[in-house]
Design a protein around this motif. Structure first.
Motif, PDB file in Angstrom:
ATOM      1  N   PHE A 173      -7.677  -3.271  -6.629  1.00  0.00           N
ATOM      2  CA  PHE A 173      -6.355  -3.090  -7.235  1.00  0.00           C
ATOM      3  C   PHE A 173      -6.315  -3.570  -8.692  1.00  0.00           C
ATOM      4  O   PHE A 173      -5.413  -3.219  -9.438  1.00  0.00           O
ATOM      5  CB  PHE A 173      -5.297  -3.816  -6.399  1.00  0.00           C
ATOM      6  CG  PHE A 173      -5.262  -3.321  -4.973  1.00  0.00           C
ATOM      7  CD1 PHE A 173      -4.603  -2.141  -4.655  1.00  0.00           C
ATOM      8  CD2 PHE A 173      -5.924  -4.004  -3.966  1.00  0.00           C
ATOM      9  CE1 PHE A 173      -4.597  -1.655  -3.358  1.00  0.00           C
ATOM     10  CE2 PHE A 173      -5.922  -3.532  -2.658  1.00  0.00           C
ATOM     11  CZ  PHE A 173      -5.264  -2.349  -2.354  1.00  0.00           C
ATOM     12  N   THR A 183      -2.030   2.996  -8.912  1.00  0.00           N
ATOM     13  CA  THR A 183      -2.298   4.253  -8.206  1.00  0.00           C
ATOM     14  C   THR A 183      -2.758   4.044  -6.771  1.00  0.00           C
ATOM     15  O   THR A 183      -2.821   4.993  -5.992  1.00  0.00           O
ATOM     16  CB  THR A 183      -3.377   5.087  -8.925  1.00  0.00           C
ATOM     17  OG1 THR A 183      -4.595   4.325  -8.958  1.00  0.00           O
ATOM     18  CG2 THR A 183      -2.959   5.427 -10.345  1.00  0.00           C
ATOM     19  N   LEU A 184      -3.114   2.811  -6.415  1.00  0.00           N
ATOM     20  CA  LEU A 184      -3.610   2.519  -5.057  1.00  0.00           C
ATOM     21  C   LEU A 184      -2.648   1.642  -4.276  1.00  0.00           C
ATOM     22  O   LEU A 184      -2.755   1.528  -3.061  1.00  0.00           O
ATOM     23  CB  LEU A 184      -4.956   1.788  -5.115  1.00  0.00           C
ATOM     24  CG  LEU A 184      -6.223   2.560  -5.429  1.00  0.00           C
ATOM     25  CD1 LEU A 184      -7.419   1.629  -5.306  1.00  0.00           C
ATOM     26  CD2 LEU A 184      -6.396   3.760  -4.514  1.00  0.00           C
ATOM     27  N   SER A 217      -6.279  -0.743 -11.338  1.00  0.00           N
ATOM     28  CA  SER A 217      -6.032   0.563 -10.700  1.00  0.00           C
ATOM     29  C   SER A 217      -4.738   1.206 -11.184  1.00  0.00           C
ATOM     30  O   SER A 217      -4.369   2.290 -10.730  1.00  0.00           O
ATOM     31  CB  SER A 217      -6.014   0.416  -9.181  1.00  0.00           C
ATOM     32  OG  SER A 217      -4.884  -0.328  -8.777  1.00  0.00           O
ATOM     33  N   LYS A 236      -8.779   7.335  -4.189  1.00  0.00           N
ATOM     34  CA  LYS A 236      -7.349   7.616  -4.379  1.00  0.00           C
ATOM     35  C   LYS A 236      -6.821   8.460  -3.212  1.00  0.00           C
ATOM     36  O   LYS A 236      -5.790   8.132  -2.609  1.00  0.00           O
ATOM     37  CB  LYS A 236      -7.147   8.333  -5.717  1.00  0.00           C
ATOM     38  CG  LYS A 236      -5.792   8.961  -5.922  1.00  0.00           C
ATOM     39  CD  LYS A 236      -4.682   7.931  -6.112  1.00  0.00           C
ATOM     40  CE  LYS A 236      -3.325   8.610  -6.388  1.00  0.00           C
ATOM     41  NZ  LYS A 236      -2.226   7.640  -6.391  1.00  0.00           N
ATOM     42  N   LEU A 268       0.835  -1.207   0.000  1.00  0.00           N
ATOM     43  CA  LEU A 268       0.000   0.000   0.000  1.00  0.00           C
ATOM     44  C   LEU A 268       0.874   1.263   0.000  1.00  0.00           C
ATOM     45  O   LEU A 268       2.072   1.182   0.280  1.00  0.00           O
ATOM     46  CB  LEU A 268      -0.927  -0.027   1.222  1.00  0.00           C
ATOM     47  CG  LEU A 268      -1.844  -1.253   1.291  1.00  0.00           C
ATOM     48  CD1 LEU A 268      -2.662  -1.252   2.581  1.00  0.00           C
ATOM     49  CD2 LEU A 268      -2.765  -1.313   0.080  1.00  0.00           C
ATOM     50  N   TYR A 278      -6.574   6.463   0.139  1.00  0.00           N
ATOM     51  CA  TYR A 278      -5.496   5.472   0.293  1.00  0.00           C
ATOM     52  C   TYR A 278      -4.112   6.038   0.070  1.00  0.00           C
ATOM     53  O   TYR A 278      -3.125   5.497   0.558  1.00  0.00           O
ATOM     54  CB  TYR A 278      -5.731   4.278  -0.640  1.00  0.00           C
ATOM     55  CG  TYR A 278      -6.797   3.374  -0.103  1.00  0.00           C
ATOM     56  CD1 TYR A 278      -6.527   2.575   1.010  1.00  0.00           C
ATOM     57  CD2 TYR A 278      -8.070   3.340  -0.651  1.00  0.00           C
ATOM     58  CE1 TYR A 278      -7.512   1.755   1.545  1.00  0.00           C
ATOM     59  CE2 TYR A 278      -9.057   2.527  -0.122  1.00  0.00           C
ATOM     60  CZ  TYR A 278      -8.765   1.748   0.981  1.00  0.00           C
ATOM     61  OH  TYR A 278      -9.730   0.950   1.514  1.00  0.00           O
TER      62      TYR A 278
END
Lengths: 502, 502
Positions: free
Chosen positions: A229, A235-236, A232, A487, A204, A490
């Motif tokens: 995820f 980006t996460l 994604s 976004k 993460l 996280y």
């Protein structure tokens, strides 16, 4: 889609820096600039050979995207070998506010896998181990950096198949496939990764390791976190491990290549094929005549069908009994001929012919670069409207007097092909040079046209850098608000793959 | 799984109130208590007939769960007909801090669909329209309250099939199926809802309508938000609309019912079937001998196989060509016999026999209530360990002298059956009465055993009220932390389906 494993440079020219090409996009000043102390820290974590790459020549490959459209200026590539190393790096970067680009095989087509400015490149290429494989269930667990083709070769030796196939398989990583929710050639048969991925290991944005490497087909205990995820685009979180359900490898493959007289006939043949071939239908691809003309030049070989047709169809079947599959295909072809759906066709007689016929579909992307460059659109549309986009674009380019056979015209041709079974069109506008005139005709026209048909501006390639600003053509304000909210929730510092996606 | 469309009451006795049965669970005092002004508001929104139910007799059905294990004391059931009405209700409840239980067909098995205390029941039963169906793509869009069987009947008339089937189909709603990520009988063939659901319409905890009713097989623009709601059991939002990809309805069905000598043989037959039947294998169910004994008593009819066997297997094939499917099945059965995998078997000769054979699998849940009650576990386990749980539980009950044929023993029997193809075991402990002694033997033993094998404590039934406190047996601390964080982020007041899930 890129059809070869090794990178091909269209030209030797230097790719323009992204920041120069898009001067309006500014570096986020809240991000720290890389210093020697950071390099020292990375070296202390990655004590393996070549774990920290700072040599300018070596950096080039990682800074440039596959399409040679985007170039960043990262001064460091990190190649961790374990999830713990990834975790330490990300934790450090988050604390220091150093931006990161996670990178798999760097085969993406929307500039998502390369830095825009000076982001740290975190390459998964040294994490490529198969962790386990269960022969009874078909569940594969592997590092994210495993190359797709290597995964499939490993599985084929054990009677299984990876539930995803795409042109870039010789270079792309399975982690990157999951991060971008790659679709590819077998989606019609094996469904999307949202269904086949059983578990993920993810680091993460704050460095926390989320170990969700489950190997259960069914598990209804809590939110299905891994789904967030998938697609994604880094980006996460950074995907470091993948657990995936692999189907049994079919024993029999057939490929038929057909010529039809209209797009209407393409659609009707699809409906007919789904009914008759049903469970053994594994690909239904269509190509227009112009795509085949370009490909014929590119391959420099005669087309499989003697006469020209407005549209072509490639059908693949895969099943467990060759005799039954042959009978189904034969019966389908007979009735399709009788009903006047198809005008001509050829069925591959051996593995070599299978490969040859597939070339006329798989080589279109490269053939489209014949003039020097290509504008690529990868879109989802309702089936009846699918080809309409190609016709509309061609008409617009004609009206603007931009398309022609000689060098004075910037556009060579606009061709359409794709996965009919998935409602997925690839529109390639082959050009001799990239010009503002062409771009003005294409955009936002293409996106507005798609929006008017409730399609998606990116069926499988994702958003990346290229399509970041166009998401509103496919998603509502409320959806975009929720995406941005997730976004920010996280990754409050925004360090993961900035300037992209949302 | 419940096998009939209409609710069957095992006894006429009144179900104990959940708050009395579980006195340690306290009502959350931050929730407002329902007042007349709230009823007045609801009536102003729901002006249709019977939109606001407050009659005590009518409330009973909605307050009690299907298993008759849980009973809440809600004083109102709301039956909106549109997403706007749902939105207005939820917005109001959020502002007033009135807790809500979203309810579909109320067929859940873990107490997730009924109030624990006095939560407002929001029933989707008046939202049951089919919104659209595309005959070419097979994409169905419908209200969440559409009954599964009605959806399937509609589709069957158009040559399609709903990609989910389960015993409660006559009552359960497709919205509830999605909210609980129902698995059912066809998962082996059509995969999970995470793959087949294309879009959702959801009312968020603050009343916002998230319209994500997409109808594209491929769309890589932004996070796949709908995935969060699949399996979230009404804790993140209320699903009001579903867009789902439906496969073509197979033209041919076959069912074989087999007797085998060991659980080892069950596993080997499965691997053999997956290889030989491959793309036409649509169900592979196993039943132990004890489950069949109970079912024989329940059905009061002779077993399909003359001789008794330790284990039974039901295999279903579905495909597009009856002749081919018959040939594949025949060849599979011959080689399985030759290899000594199966000892006896029968193949259904017509649709009636298909139904009859399926009864011996589908009626087990009801047969398990023969003594008066049943403890049900629905778990995922690695295939080699799957039946071990049933043996371990039976041994524990034997050791504790709790299991026997006469009335002095609380336990009638412990039986195992389930979806081998999905690694999904149903363990039913049939009892004459619910006793603390039995419960002490079963729990936490069952959960610890599952955890030791890295299984899931809930394969398809979900967590609901019953399993809320056991999630840590299947999920790590980090996963649980993220799940709670997501819940708090989206529903800070915690009004949606409280006291459950997390």
């Amino acid at each position: 889609m890129i059809t070869t494993g090794s990178r091909k440079y269209a030209t030797k020219s230097i790719v323009q820096l992204t920041r120069e090409k898009y001067p309006k996009i500014k570096r986020n000043d809240s991000f720290k600039k890389l210093e020697q102390e950071d390099i020292n820290f990375f070296k202390s974590v990655l004590q393996n050979d070549n774990g920290v790459v700072t040599n300018k020549d070596d950096l080039e490959f990682f800074n440039e995207d596959w399409m040679r459209k985007y170039r960043g200026e990262s001064a460091v590539v990190l190649k961790p070998k374990t999830v713990q190393e990834v975790s330490q790096i990300v934790k450090y970067c988050n604390e220091k506010k150093l931006a990161i680009v996670p990178q798999g095989g760097n085969t993406g087509l929307v500039g998502g896998s390369v830095p825009v400015f000076d982001e740290v490149i975190l390459s998964l290429s040294s994490m490529k181990k198969i962790r386990s494989f269960d022969k009874v269930s078909g569940i594969l667990k592997a590092d994210a950096g495993l190359i797709l083709e290597n995964a499939d070769i490993y599985l084929s030796e054990r009677g299984y198949i990876f539930p995803l196939d795409l042109g870039a398989k010789g270079s792309c990583h399975i982690g990157g496939n999951v991060a971008t929710n790659a679709g590819g050639l077998r989606l019609l048969r094996y469904g999307s990764l949202h269904g086949s991925v059983l578990g993920l290991e993810v680091v993460l944005p704050d460095g926390t390791i989320l170990d969700s490497m489950h190997s259960l087909r069914k598990d209804n205990t809590g939110y299905d976190l891994k789904q967030m995820f998938i697609g994604s685009e880094g980006t996460l979180g950074i995907i470091t491990g993948v657990s995936i359900l692999c189907p049994a490898r079919p024993k029999a493959f057939n490929v038929a290549f057909l010529g039809v007289s209209s797009y209407e006939a393409v659609q009707k043949t699809f409906v007919h094929a789904r009914g008759e071939l049903s469970e053994i239908l594994s690909a239904f691809e269509f190509m227009d005549s112009k795509s085949q003309k370009l490909t014929a030049k590119h391959l420099n070989s005669p087309h499989p069908l003697d006469d020209p047709f407005p549209f072509y169809i490639l059908i693949e079947t895969s099943g467990s009994n060759k005799e039954h599959d042959d009978a189904k295909l034969e019966s389908f072809l007979e009735s399709a001929m009788e009903n006047g759906l198809i005008d001509d066709g050829i069925v591959a007689q051996d593995e070599t012919q299978v490969q040859t016929l597939w070339q006329w579909r798989e080589q279109i992307p490269e053939a489209s670069t014949i003039g020097g460059g290509v504008y690529k659109y990868d879109v989802s549309l309702p089936l009846p409207d699918l080809y309409g986009l190609v016709e509309a674009v061609r008409a617009k380019l004609n009206d603007a007097n931009l398309i022609g056979e000689t060098d004075e015209f910037p556009v060579v041709d606009a061709v359409g092909y794709g996965h009919i079974g998935d409602g997925n069109l690839h529109l390639n506008v082959a050009v001799r040079r990239y010009t503002k005139d062409v771009e003005k005709v294409l955009e936002p026209f293409v996106y507005e046209w798609i929006q008017s048909k409730k399609g998606s501006i990116s069926a499988e390639h994702g958003l990346g850098f290229q399509k970041k600003n166009y998401i509103h053509y496919s998603k509502s304000d409320q959806e975009i608000k929720m995406i941005k909210d997730l976004k920010n929730h996280y990754d409050p510092n925004g360090i993961l793959n900035p300037y992209k996606y949302v």
